[in-house]
Enzyme design. Sequence first.
Site, PDB file in Angstrom:
ATOM      1  N   SER A 294      14.942   4.793 -14.881  1.00  0.00           N
ATOM      2  CA  SER A 294      13.796   4.090 -15.423  1.00  0.00           C
ATOM      3  C   SER A 294      13.392   4.726 -16.754  1.00  0.00           C
ATOM      4  O   SER A 294      14.193   4.771 -17.686  1.00  0.00           O
ATOM      5  CB  SER A 294      12.656   4.080 -14.407  1.00  0.00           C
ATOM      6  OG  SER A 294      11.685   3.138 -14.732  1.00  0.00           O
TER       7      SER A 294
ATOM      8  N   HIS B  14      14.222  -2.968  -8.946  1.00  0.00           N
ATOM      9  CA  HIS B  14      14.080  -1.637  -9.539  1.00  0.00           C
ATOM     10  C   HIS B  14      14.440  -0.515  -8.575  1.00  0.00           C
ATOM     11  O   HIS B  14      15.001   0.490  -8.976  1.00  0.00           O
ATOM     12  CB  HIS B  14      12.639  -1.467 -10.024  1.00  0.00           C
ATOM     13  CG  HIS B  14      12.472  -0.385 -11.036  1.00  0.00           C
ATOM     14  ND1 HIS B  14      13.069  -0.416 -12.276  1.00  0.00           N
ATOM     15  CD2 HIS B  14      11.767   0.778 -11.004  1.00  0.00           C
ATOM     16  CE1 HIS B  14      12.726   0.662 -12.963  1.00  0.00           C
ATOM     17  NE2 HIS B  14      11.938   1.399 -12.214  1.00  0.00           N
TER      18      HIS B  14
ATOM     19  N   ASP C 218      15.114  -6.877 -11.155  1.00  0.00           N
ATOM     20  CA  ASP C 218      14.217  -5.781 -11.519  1.00  0.00           C
ATOM     21  C   ASP C 218      13.010  -6.315 -12.290  1.00  0.00           C
ATOM     22  O   ASP C 218      13.158  -6.998 -13.302  1.00  0.00           O
ATOM     23  CB  ASP C 218      14.981  -4.762 -12.376  1.00  0.00           C
ATOM     24  CG  ASP C 218      14.271  -3.419 -12.459  1.00  0.00           C
ATOM     25  OD1 ASP C 218      13.030  -3.400 -12.413  1.00  0.00           O
ATOM     26  OD2 ASP C 218      14.967  -2.404 -12.561  1.00  0.00           O
TER      27      ASP C 218
END
Length: 711
Positions: free
Chosen positions: A563, A683, A648
């Site tokens: 991330s 995610h 995501d």
Amino acid sequence: MKSLSVICLLSIIFATSCKKNTNTALETKTQYPTAEKIETHLEKHGDVRIDNYFWLNERENPEVIDYLERENDYNDKMTAHTKDFQKDLFAEMKGRIKEDDASVPYKLNGYWYITRFEKGKDYPIYARKKDSLEAPEEILFDCNKEAEGHPYFKMSGLNVSPDNKLIAFGVDTVSRRKYNIRIKNLETGEVYPEVIETTTGGSTWAADSKTLFYTKKDEETLRSDKIYRHILGTPVSEDVEVFHEEDDTFYTFVYKTKSKKYLVIGSSSTLTSEYRILKADDPMGEFKVFQPRVRGLEYGIAHYDDHFYVLTNADNAKNFKLMKVEEGDTGKDNWKEVIPHREDVLLEDIEIFKDYYVISERNNGLNKINIKRWDGNVDYYLPFDNETYTAYVSTNPDFDTQILRYSYNSLTTPNSVIDFDMETKEKDVKKEQEVLGGKFDKNNYVSERVWATASDGTKVPISMVYRKGIKKDGSNPLLLYAYGSYGSTVDPYFSTVRLSLLDRGFIFAIAHVRGGEYLGRNWYESGKLFEKKNTFTDFIDCSKFLIKDGYTSKDHLYAMGGSAGGLLMGAVVNMAPHLYNGVVAAVPFVDVVTTMLDESIPLTTGEYDEWGNPNEKKYYLYMKSYSPYDNVIAQEYPNMLVTTGLHDSQVQYWEPAKWVAKLRELKTDNNLLLLHTNMEAGHGGASGRFEALKEVAEEYAFLLDLEGIKD
């Protein structure tokens, strides 16, 4: 881009000249996919960026899906020789986990609540027992049954009504973090027909057990921006909007104080917070602003007796201080100091009980738990005896108790859940994490904390763990992990999965770089906005330190982040690719400028205080100077595995997809570059606890194979 509440996919690599020849041969036999170049001109502030892969953001375009699937096929072919190893790693990691496990029960409103797993099943079972743990079990949800027919399943926000008869819950079956809230009657088992769509999944009941407050998300941006009131038995279409957070740099949420007296609506941005309160027994009333928002003023509130306790950075208290204020007039002018600001101690949280309150602190990077009596007669810290541990206050919903539940683990010690009697100071270890398989002995491992010197002279801490007996001769493979954004701290923690690396000779290290809050609020602020590059140079300087001190060498050093930590990876491989033999970038936020200019992308506007607003030229130019996608050049890059999820909601799949396409176009080496897109997840990856392990096993096999370790 967004915080992953911190990503714990930890992997490793190693390289030799033989390895590089193998890669060249593989690349020769298997042609990597290429994405079509369609020139798009992106202009801002008179500056033109040419993006040849902008078209990959067309999620519904069949050619986009085709490209992602070709990348997945290429990944499968290039790693086909590791498939059996992946299966072995998966079995090894799964074999350390107690499958028929259960949480330590906690008591709330007359019931003991338990989360448990059954052998061979991926999802939790939520249950409760009335009054006594010997009472019959009442299953609230068996998520294994609920997940049937869904490639992805996540239940969240379980919230029992005050009369214990109803439970509200949220479900996401897409991995887009858009939850549908439903209500179940716990007496009859009936799930009511109301479906509240596009929510955070969280909700809170008023005292009447029929009025439910919940948070809606914007359909396009996924920003949680509205609070609604739902009355049981009425159509969802008649739900009343009680608050709309119109500032698109804020998000909103709703909860109830531990005292159960107040409903609270919170609004928060990176730098500013605001709360509204309403008595829980007056759900049709108007919420009252606790303290109006002032840019830069952060505060959080907890209720006790006839006072609110306020954790705040008011009056330049960067590391926060504790204040209190009477219920009647809660504005800042009436706040009175309870615990003053300290330059060397970060005040992180407060937990309130009838006779005690517990302060969570951080000093010199280490967790501290401070226990105090309201009457001032007791004030002490729980003792912890090393520098590579994590200790935190756990689930404590019961207000009228002298028992504090907390958790402790370290890089070498599995997690324990401990009930601590704050009056007698007696500890009752309720559960120690079991490491199955019969091979784990914590005495076989060593942990330490060392300090690297950054290029500007700043000392940067590194926590690490390895098996006893290693030599500092530069031959050890070492994985360096970091995150470094949003003030999110990666504490040293135990991992059974990580043993698959340690037992094969790896050192695992966490670089506590600026941008996190490991060393306090200043540590965070010196790694954001116009000081963001400190995060990247800290990581590089930690890498150089580990090489210089003989822990590893550039042929055996590996890096990983996800991330915002994936942004870190992208910046590092542009700036210092020669230091690493391999890098894993999980769901990486790499197209910083384009994303931050697109306000339609979920969560973007709320990020301005973290990264800057590129609609202002000064921020635009600074972002552009480090944005990984914008700074890919013709040079050699390390072996790389990049992962993403098609759904995501935090870092859109096209960021890593575009990045890989551009890397393929420009890189001058024959090292591996693999992109794996999970076509059914978002995610956080796969939803099942064992399915997620398969993804980790794939990463580990990739990295271990580069190191020449085959089993």
